[in-house]
Design a protein around this motif. Structure first.
Motif: not given
Length: 226
Positions: A137-141
């Protein structure tokens, strides 16, 4: 209340861990409140404005150590009211030299404890309780922000090219536009990959703006059956 022993030795008259955590939070709440020149009532009013009232007497009892419990939800609201983050109330780096991370352990540097709490050192990243979903999710953001920025830059350079005064200026704008387009394509590729991983591992897919609707394949993603 005392703890009778440590995990690596015996020690008498050690403050109960829960009491010490609460005392650290209460001390930091009071310090920040005083720093902002607020009364306990001012802080209570801020909490009520946020939508979770914490009465003045409750705040006073907490700060004086007369309160036996300190719910997590109140720590969250107090942090918001004091314009900080909950982790800074729990680990007041720079204002408390050492804290106990857990019961029956020796105190450690507060900054080190904060890093452990927030997993900034990724202690569990490769362990059995790995936090790959958090990483996804951090990578997605990050990829989403990069894709949107690239699209905005590409559109801006396209406009510059259309309004260029001469061929040299237009060529420069077109090169910049191509660079932004390449950045956008890489970001979309990363988005598509991380969304596939999130879905495969049973997570929910974050919403995408309509301008990035082409990131998801028409047929959707497949669940991981392993």
């Amino acid at each position: 209340m005392t703890q009778s022993r440590f995990d690596d030795g015996d020690e008498d008259d050690v403050p109960e861990w829960a009491d010490r955590v609460m005392a650290d939070v209460a001390r930091e709440v009071r310090r920040r409140r005083k720093e902002m020149r607020w009364s306990a009532q001012d802080l209570a009013d801020r909490c009520e404005a946020i939508g979770f009232p914490i009465p003045r007497n409750v705040i006073a009892n907490m700060e004086s150590g007369r309160r036996a419990v300190l719910p997590l939800v109140e720590v969250m609201v107090l942090a918001k009211a004091l314009y900080t983050h909950p982790i800074h109330l729990i680990y007041p780096v720079g204002y408390v030299e050492e804290v106990q991370k857990l019961p029956l352990t020796y105190p450690v540097d507060s900054a080190k404890a904060m890093r452990w709490f927030a997993d900034l050192d990724q202690t569990f990243a490769a362990g059995p309780a790995n936090h790959s979903m958090l990483h996804h999710h951090l990578t997605h953001g990050e990829a989403l922000a990069e894709a949107l920025a690239a699209m905005k830059g590409e559109a801006r350079q396209r406009e510059v090219a259309d309004q260029a005064a001469d061929d040299s200026e237009r060529a420069q704008a077109l090169r910049a536009q191509a660079d932004f387009a390449e950045r956008g394509a890489r970001a979309k590729y990363e988005l598509r990959g991380v969304r596939r991983d999130i879905y495969a591992e049973g997570g929910f897919l974050p919403d995408l703006p309509t301008t990035l609707a082409d990131v998801d394949p028409d047929e959707g993603y497949e669940r991981d059956t392993v």
